[in-house]
Design a protein around this motif. Structure first.
Motif, PDB file in Angstrom:
ATOM      1  N   GLN A   8       0.833  -1.089   0.040  1.00 38.27           N
ATOM      2  CA  GLN A   8      -0.197   0.065   0.017  1.00 38.27           C
ATOM      3  C   GLN A   8       1.029   1.311   0.051  1.00 38.27           C
ATOM      4  OE1 GLN A   8      -3.350  -0.114  -0.244  1.00 38.27           O
ATOM      5  NE2 GLN A   8      -3.145   2.144  -0.915  1.00 38.27           N
ATOM      6  N   LEU A   9       1.972   1.035   0.701  1.00 38.30           N
ATOM      7  CA  LEU A   9       2.856   2.451   0.759  1.00 38.30           C
ATOM      8  C   LEU A   9       3.433   2.694  -0.620  1.00 38.30           C
ATOM      9  CD1 LEU A   9       4.651   2.136   4.153  1.00 38.30           C
ATOM     10  CD2 LEU A   9       3.039   3.885   3.468  1.00 38.30           C
ATOM     11  N   LEU A  10       3.839   1.499  -1.312  1.00 42.36           N
ATOM     12  CA  LEU A  10       4.518   1.616  -2.488  1.00 42.36           C
ATOM     13  C   LEU A  10       3.530   2.081  -3.527  1.00 42.36           C
ATOM     14  CD1 LEU A  10       6.748   1.049  -4.604  1.00 42.36           C
ATOM     15  CD2 LEU A  10       5.610  -1.431  -4.909  1.00 42.36           C
ATOM     16  N   MET A  11       2.265   1.734  -3.351  1.00 42.32           N
ATOM     17  CA  MET A  11       1.219   2.280  -4.271  1.00 42.32           C
ATOM     18  C   MET A  11       0.876   3.467  -4.092  1.00 42.32           C
ATOM     19  SD  MET A  11      -1.341  -1.046  -5.049  1.00 42.32           S
ATOM     20  CE  MET A  11      -1.931  -1.125  -3.401  1.00 42.32           C
ATOM     21  N   ASP A  12       0.824   4.016  -2.800  1.00 44.49           N
ATOM     22  CA  ASP A  12       0.677   5.392  -2.464  1.00 44.49           C
ATOM     23  C   ASP A  12       1.709   6.638  -2.912  1.00 44.49           C
ATOM     24  OD1 ASP A  12      -1.918   5.009  -1.407  1.00 44.49           O
ATOM     25  OD2 ASP A  12      -1.141   4.729   0.547  1.00 44.49           O
ATOM     26  N   TRP A  13       2.964   6.040  -2.628  1.00 47.98           N
ATOM     27  CA  TRP A  13       4.280   6.811  -2.761  1.00 47.98           C
ATOM     28  C   TRP A  13       4.486   6.935  -4.398  1.00 47.98           C
ATOM     29  CZ3 TRP A  13       9.182   5.055  -4.714  1.00 47.98           C
ATOM     30  CH2 TRP A  13      10.032   5.942  -4.724  1.00 47.98           C
ATOM     31  N   SER A  14       4.331   5.628  -5.174  1.00 49.30           N
ATOM     32  CA  SER A  14       4.756   6.025  -6.614  1.00 49.30           C
ATOM     33  C   SER A  14       3.628   6.073  -7.489  1.00 49.30           C
ATOM     34  CB  SER A  14       5.461   4.623  -7.003  1.00 49.30           C
ATOM     35  OG  SER A  14       4.710   3.592  -6.904  1.00 49.30           O
TER      36      SER A  14
ATOM     37  N   VAL B 244       1.824   3.519  -8.765  1.00 54.72           N
ATOM     38  CA  VAL B 244       1.545   2.371  -9.483  1.00 54.72           C
ATOM     39  C   VAL B 244       0.451   1.625  -9.145  1.00 54.72           C
ATOM     40  CG1 VAL B 244       4.268   2.126  -9.781  1.00 54.72           C
ATOM     41  CG2 VAL B 244       2.915   1.008  -8.019  1.00 54.72           C
ATOM     42  N   SER B 245       0.065   0.648  -9.934  1.00 52.21           N
ATOM     43  CA  SER B 245      -1.274  -0.018  -9.738  1.00 52.21           C
ATOM     44  C   SER B 245      -0.944  -1.135  -8.812  1.00 52.21           C
ATOM     45  CB  SER B 245      -1.717  -0.622 -11.143  1.00 52.21           C
ATOM     46  OG  SER B 245      -1.061  -1.593 -11.585  1.00 52.21           O
ATOM     47  N   PHE B 246      -2.039  -1.957  -8.503  1.00 54.00           N
ATOM     48  CA  PHE B 246      -1.970  -3.008  -7.638  1.00 54.00           C
ATOM     49  C   PHE B 246      -1.061  -4.229  -8.429  1.00 54.00           C
ATOM     50  CE2 PHE B 246      -3.648  -7.110  -6.266  1.00 54.00           C
ATOM     51  CZ  PHE B 246      -3.295  -7.132  -4.633  1.00 54.00           C
ATOM     52  N   TYR B 247      -1.400  -4.505  -9.722  1.00 54.26           N
ATOM     53  CA  TYR B 247      -0.676  -5.394 -10.522  1.00 54.26           C
ATOM     54  C   TYR B 247       0.754  -4.948 -10.426  1.00 54.26           C
ATOM     55  CZ  TYR B 247      -5.458  -6.487 -11.461  1.00 54.26           C
ATOM     56  OH  TYR B 247      -6.853  -6.679 -11.283  1.00 54.26           O
ATOM     57  N   ALA B 248       1.072  -3.802 -10.638  1.00 50.49           N
ATOM     58  CA  ALA B 248       2.782  -3.451 -10.724  1.00 50.49           C
ATOM     59  C   ALA B 248       3.204  -3.631  -9.437  1.00 50.49           C
ATOM     60  CB  ALA B 248       2.680  -1.919 -11.156  1.00 50.49           C
ATOM     61  N   ALA B 249       2.516  -3.409  -8.222  1.00 54.05           N
ATOM     62  CA  ALA B 249       3.033  -3.789  -7.002  1.00 54.05           C
ATOM     63  C   ALA B 249       3.228  -5.268  -6.818  1.00 54.05           C
ATOM     64  CB  ALA B 249       2.173  -3.305  -5.918  1.00 54.05           C
ATOM     65  N   LEU B 250       2.438  -6.098  -7.360  1.00 58.86           N
ATOM     66  CA  LEU B 250       2.606  -7.484  -7.139  1.00 58.86           C
ATOM     67  C   LEU B 250       3.734  -7.790  -8.017  1.00 58.86           C
ATOM     68  CD1 LEU B 250      -1.128  -9.014  -7.165  1.00 58.86           C
ATOM     69  CD2 LEU B 250       0.669  -9.017  -5.334  1.00 58.86           C
ATOM     70  N   LEU B 251       3.842  -7.236  -9.331  1.00 54.87           N
ATOM     71  CA  LEU B 251       4.910  -7.519 -10.272  1.00 54.87           C
ATOM     72  C   LEU B 251       6.276  -7.293  -9.606  1.00 54.87           C
ATOM     73  CD1 LEU B 251       5.826  -8.584 -12.987  1.00 54.87           C
ATOM     74  CD2 LEU B 251       5.832  -6.213 -13.729  1.00 54.87           C
ATOM     75  N   CYS B 252       6.531  -6.221  -8.720  1.00 57.63           N
ATOM     76  CA  CYS B 252       7.601  -5.869  -7.882  1.00 57.63           C
ATOM     77  C   CYS B 252       8.067  -6.936  -6.821  1.00 57.63           C
ATOM     78  CB  CYS B 252       7.489  -4.312  -7.400  1.00 57.63           C
ATOM     79  SG  CYS B 252       7.558  -2.942  -8.875  1.00 57.63           S
ATOM     80  N   TYR B 253       6.875  -7.394  -6.318  1.00 54.98           N
ATOM     81  CA  TYR B 253       7.063  -8.207  -5.271  1.00 54.98           C
ATOM     82  C   TYR B 253       7.462  -9.655  -5.766  1.00 54.98           C
ATOM     83  CZ  TYR B 253       5.900 -11.473  -1.468  1.00 54.98           C
ATOM     84  OH  TYR B 253       5.732 -12.437  -0.697  1.00 54.98           O
TER      85      TYR B 253
END
Length: 116
Positions: free
Chosen positions: A38-44, A46-55
């Motif tokens: 959630q912090l990554l999505m708020d800060w950058s 990016v979408s939820f799918y992009a955050a999952l891709l990073c993970y």
């Protein structure tokens, strides 16, 4: 699962407390995954799918590093044999044996009435 950490016990005999603490810490750290995403999505933005891709990329790198650090089965058995002072039986999984075990598991599922 975090049992891969225990493979390091033979390689780092003076670090048992740290290895067990890191192993236990994996479980507690996993609880912060949603907060971090959630912090990554708020800060950058990016979408939820992009955050999952990073993970997923992070997990892939961690798996590669774990594969490099954890000893092989032969190394593990030789260290265990030295520590215990008795020969360790080496069981090897073959493709044929794995197929037999999968068939046995499937038969058990069928007997239980589980539809897959």
């Amino acid at each position: 699962q975090n049992f891969a950490f225990y493979g390091l016990l033979f390689h780092l005999p003076g670090w048992q407390a740290l290895i067990i603490a890191l192993s236990n810490g994996c479980v507690q750290t996993a609880a912060y995954l949603p907060v971090g995403m959630q912090l990554l999505m708020d800060w950058s933005g990016v979408s939820f799918y992009a955050a999952l891709l990073c993970y997923s990329a992070l997990c892939f790198v961690a798996a590669l590093l774990t594969g490099l650090v954890v000893p092989s089965q032969a190394e593990y058995f030789s260290a265990a044999q030295q520590v215990l002072g008795v020969p360790i039986a080496k069981r090897r999984m073959t493709a044929w044996r794995m197929q037999e075990q999968m068939q046995s598991g499937w038969c058990i599922l069928e007997r239980q009435g589980v539809s897959v």
